[in-house]
Design an enzyme around this catalytic site. Structure first.
Site: not given
Ligand code: RAM
Length: 970
Positions: A472, A741
């Site tokens: 990502e 996260e």
């Molecule tokens: C995931 C990650 C990121 C968030 C998006 C919506 O890719 O958690 O931090 O901003 O979702």
């Protein structure tokens, strides 16, 4: 002799920047003074072109009466390209002192106009090398120079990523150049000073070119060539001679091309390097390139070349591994001791063709095996094949990994233990200046602070990313927006965010909609709290650094975003349509959902108001009166409609979540009784939840601020001090070295949150750092006057764990320091205020008559502006260092507080029994040993019961024995 000095000169935030293309660069300086209360009264700037002796002045500002010392515009004649401008500054202060000229600083312009580019984009000739093939390309050219070289520069760029070599040497220490921008619209070029490396006679230049963000695999597994399918280079060398002549060498189709040792390299997947394929001497002259392919000129869909805007990406620290071990599954694993981002460098001496494979991961699973599950399809694998000619050293060139653990395969002799001394971790990120430090008396909180800083280091790699390890690593807008206040405390982020905002602006849609990620490679757009990065980020940069230019540059983008929202609602003043991530990853989400319980139109409307308020304030700063009126009106209406739609007549919010209360308070959506009630309810929600949060990306960044702002600072502190799930310190106690996260990235039973989306290095929840600087330590600014020109110092003594806190921040004006320390008897507060600023200081719970400053009573010292209030003594001071000391009436007694976290774990009955032993005859057992009660009053009861400090310590020791599983936190 008194001291008054101008120092730390910067141009566009940087010291001596090479190759900038800003037409009116801004100059800032700091003033050092040995007198309190120093203010600048006037300044003078002189600029020369090429001339270090200042004999021919190109621009002299004259003596300007002003206290401006940051971002002062260059006001001289139009700048010439490729010219070094020297500048110096002197100032006069309010004590009629005049400084000497400062030390000389410089900036150097790059190519200021497209017409100056003579180079062509080149790529290998497809006849010789398949331009779509994976190996990194090598491009080279020999050229001959005359004697008498006075200066030489290389300007240029490439797509995807390049490294530059001249006469066999690597040029520059920058990594992953040219960085990541929205390539089709903006591509950065870099400037290198190569005067020393150029030779009279023959020279050779070499370029290594790999895929990078431009054409490597990004976002989805089958997704390559996002910006284009050809790598290409574009360079121009300027050599100047002492006879006044100049020679220019450019990339054109006379260059030769080959492949080399890098047979694969990508951001997500790592690098494969076969040292047997190295081309010895390829970037030196007299190398035989007969067998190399030619190059062709390549048309490029790039519209704008801009000089490097951000600080470069570099290796900023080298870590030694702390351990190597064999896991239960039988893997040999290196432990770096820190979840870091960068690369492993190693040495090896092995027979030709030995293949060493490194697989990088962030964590071990609960059985102690290395865990790759959360990387999704990112391989994070580095392979090296030896050439077998003695000691070889290698670190990958065009990739980076997020890791604490590395599985090693094929290293010679690894079955008998890895020679750890042959491995180091190189930490890589945008090389920003460190500006903030925070430290307090609680070791877990200190570790949290370090985790926040590591999270920033790991994710500020040219763009602010959400995660640095899985497939990502994108510039998610909300993540950047929620973290920026903390980020700008920790590091100087002016150039970093200026660059990123320009990408946001060019990637914004004509209707004002803002993509989820910048640069926009993902496609989605339009969510509240994500798109608001368009307003929040420029505003935060402006507030922190006083950078009006960023506001002016972004103003249209900010306005477009607000206007975009305005068109969304069924009602002009509500935002109640469209897709929103909502309170992303909140714990009040339904089973298997990522989205928290707070109503999404509630969140969207709050952010609509927040962005509108920022836009109005920005218009005010920029003197755009029409917009001030227009958006004041819009804001009032949004707030009114919000109250109509989401707040009951008696002041109750329709969305009964923590996050709803947090953002309503934080963004002033409720007033008067409703505000009081919202704060009260928020506090209740926390009490009911035993001081645990359940907020996600939207609520978490502000929960502590909202509590402190709403009058419940104690609750905010309790929330921070929780160390069971879910809490910040829970992660710390689970061994986190970066911020996760999810609150439950690792669950209490040691299992992981789903592989689908689980980063162990995500800075969003690190946004509490802002509150730690502002509220736990107490450094803030008057929001009406940016850049800490008017500093607010308000230490808040609360929570029994904080008996000491210290924060230092290197502002645009200089260092601000606040350090406070409670002993049993006294409060000691040390403050440093930079010259050319003033500060308002609160000495909490102090009385004027009792305060000593330095070794004098406050009343007889030289601070004459002070006032006793119900909160304590308020002072206004100018620059200088101050030491305050007064009696500790705060009720906080460090000797009773050190180990109270342990007590939290005890059963009430158990505690009372122990206490009885030490304090027989105590009628009412002090409630301190229950789980809830920790108030100061109760501590005082202990004192009354004649418990000496030693006795309390003994009690605690015994409590600890009983609860051996309780981890000692000291
Ligand atoms: C995931 C990650 C990121 C968030 C998006 C919506 O890719 O958690 O931090 O901003 O979702």
């Amino acid at each position: 002799m008194t001291l008054l000095k101008v120092e730390a000169l910067t141009c566009e935030y940087r010291s001596n920047p090479l190759g900038i293309d800003i037409k009116r660069p801004r100059i800032s300086w700091k003033i050092q003074s040995d007198r309190r209360g120093t203010m600048q009264k006037a300044y003078q700037i002189q600029v020369t072109a090429h001339d270090q002796n200042f004999t021919t002045i190109k621009w002299d500002s004259g003596i300007i009466e002003s206290d401006e010392s940051i971002h002062v515009d260059y006001g001289g004649p139009e700048l010439e390209p490729r010219t070094r401008y020297f500048y110096r500054v002197k100032v006069w202060d309010n004590f009629d002192r005049e400084t000497a000229w400062s030390e000389i600083a410089w900036w150097e312009t790059g190519l200021l106009d497209t017409s100056e580019w003579k180079a062509e984009w080149i790529t290998p000739d497809p006849e010789g090398i398949d331009p779509l093939s994976e190996p990194a390309f090598l491009l080279r050219k020999e050229f001959t120079l005359k004697p008498g070289i006075t200066s030489a520069r290389i300007y240029g760029t490439g797509v995807g990523l390049y490294e530059l070599y001249l006469n066999g040497e690597r040029i520059g220490d920058e990594l992953l150049s040219p960085g990541w921008t929205s390539y089709h619209k903006r591509l950065q070029y870099q400037t290198y000073n190569v005067t020393e490396q150029m030779l009279a006679g023959s020279n050779a230049i070499g370029i290594m070119l790999a895929d990078g963000w431009y054409k490597g695999n990004l976002v989805r597994e089958d997704n390559r060539n996002i910006y284009g399918d050809r790598r290409a280079a574009f360079f121009q060398i300027h050599v100047n001679y002492n006879d006044g002549t100049e020679e220019i060498i450019v990339t054109d189709n006379t260059w030769k091309a080959s492949t080399g040792p890098i047979i694969f390299s990508e951001i997500y997947h790592g690098e494969t390097y076969d040292a047997r394929l190295e081309k010895e001497g390829w970037s030196q002259s007299n190398y035989n390139d007969e067998n190399w392919a030619g190059t062709i000129i390549q048309e490029m869909p790039i519209t704008d070349l801009v000089a490097q805007e951000n600080v470069p990406t570099r290796v900023t620290e080298v870590l030694k591994p702390i351990d190597a071990f064999v896991t239960p599954a039988g893997d040999t694993v290196i432990d770096m001791g820190q979840n870091m981002v960068g690369r492993l460098r190693f040495k090896v001496n092995a027979p030709r063709g030995t293949q060493i494979v490194l697989k990088h991961a962030e964590v071990l699973d609960k059985d102690g095996n290395i865990y790759f599950g959360n990387l999704k399809f990112a391989k994070q694998t580095v392979e090296y094949i030896t050439k077998g000619e003695g000691l070889e050293t290698y670190a990958p060139h065009f990739t980076f990994q997020g890791f604490r653990y590395v599985k090693v395969e094929g290293y010679p002799g690894q079955e008998n233990g890895l020679p750890l001394e042959n491995f180091v971790g190189e930490v890589i990120h945008s090389d920003m200046e460190r500006t903030g430090e925070f430290e307090c008396s609680d070791p877990l909180v200190n570790r949290l602070q370090q985790n926040i800083v590591w999270g920033q280091r790991g994710n500020f790699l040219d763009v602010p990313t959400d995660c640095p390890q899985r497939s990502e690593r994108l510039g998610w807008t909300a993540d950047a927006q929620v973290f920026i206040p903390t980020a700008l405390f920790n590091y100087q982020g002016g150039p970093f965010f200026t660059k990123w905002l320009r990408d946001l602006k060019v990637d914004q849609l004509p209707d004002g909609n803002v993509p989820f990620v910048i640069p926009n490679v993902e496609g989605g757009m339009g969510s509240a709290a994500w798109g608001d990065a368009a307003t929040i980020i420029p505003w935060t940069v402006y507030q922190t650094y006083g950078d009006k230019r960023v506001l002016a540059e972004q103003f249209d983008s900010m306005k477009a975003w607000v206007e975009y929202i305005r068109k969304q609602g069924k009602n002009e003043y509500l935002w109640n349509t469209g897709f929103h991530f909502g309170d992303w990853l909140a714990l009040d989400a339904k089973e298997n959902s990522f989205v928290g319980a707070t109503a999404r139109d509630f969140i969207a409307t709050v952010f609509y108001a927040h962005s509108t308020r920022i836009l109005r304030d920005a218009a005010e700063v920029l003197g755009k009166q029409d917009e001030v009126q227009e958006y004041s009106f819009l804001l009032d209406n949004i707030i009114e409609q919000f109250n109509h739609e989401f707040v009951s007549p008696s002041g109750r919010l329709v969305s009964p979540t923590q996050t709803a209360h947090v953002i309503a308070l934080m963004f002033d959506m409720v007033e008067g009784k409703a505000k009081e009630r919202t704060a009260y309810e928020l506090n209740q929600l926390l009490i009911q939840n035993d001081y645990h949060l359940n907020t996600g990306f939207v609520g978490t960044p502000y929960i502590s601020l909202a509590l402190s702002k709403g009058g419940y600072h104690e609750t905010a502190v309790k929330l921070l001090m929780k160390d069971d799930f879910p809490s910040w310190l829970y992660q710390v106690k689970k061994g986190a070295t970066t911020v996760w996260e999810h609150w439950d990235s690792i669950k209490p039973d040691g299992s992981f949150w789903s592989d689908q989306m689980n980063s162990f290095n995500h800075y969003a929840y690190g946004s509490i750092g802002n509150w730690m600087y502002k509220a736990v330590a107490g450094i803030d600014m008057d929001p009406a006057i940016p850049a800490y020109k008017k500093i607010k110092i308000e230490p808040k003594f609360a929570g029994i764990s904080f008996t000491q806190a210290k924060a230092a921040y290197e502002s645009m004006y200089g260092r601000i320091l606040l350090s406070w320390h409670l002993t049993n008897e006294t409060v000691e507060i040390e403050v440093e205020i930079p010259a050319n600023t003033t500060a308002e200081i609160l000495l909490p719970k102090a009385q004027v008559a009792d305060v000593m400053e330095g070794n004098k009573p406050l009343v007889s010292g030289d601070i004459n502006s002070y006032m006793e209030t119900t909160e304590g003594v308020r002072l206004t001071v100018g620059s200088g260092s101050y030491q305050f000391r007064y009696r500790n009436e705060s009720g906080l007694r460090p000797s009773f507080t050190e180990d109270t976290r342990i007590i939290d774990f005890l059963d009430y009955k158990e505690a009372v029994d122990i206490l009885e032993k030490f304090a027989p005859g105590i009628t009412k057992p002090p409630a301190i040993f229950s789980t809830k009660a920790r108030s100061l009053k109760e501590l005082a009861e202990l004192e009354e019961a004649n418990l000496t400090v030693d006795k309390v310590k003994a009690i605690i020791a015994e409590l600890k024995m009983l609860k051996l599983e309780v981890e000692l936190v000291k």
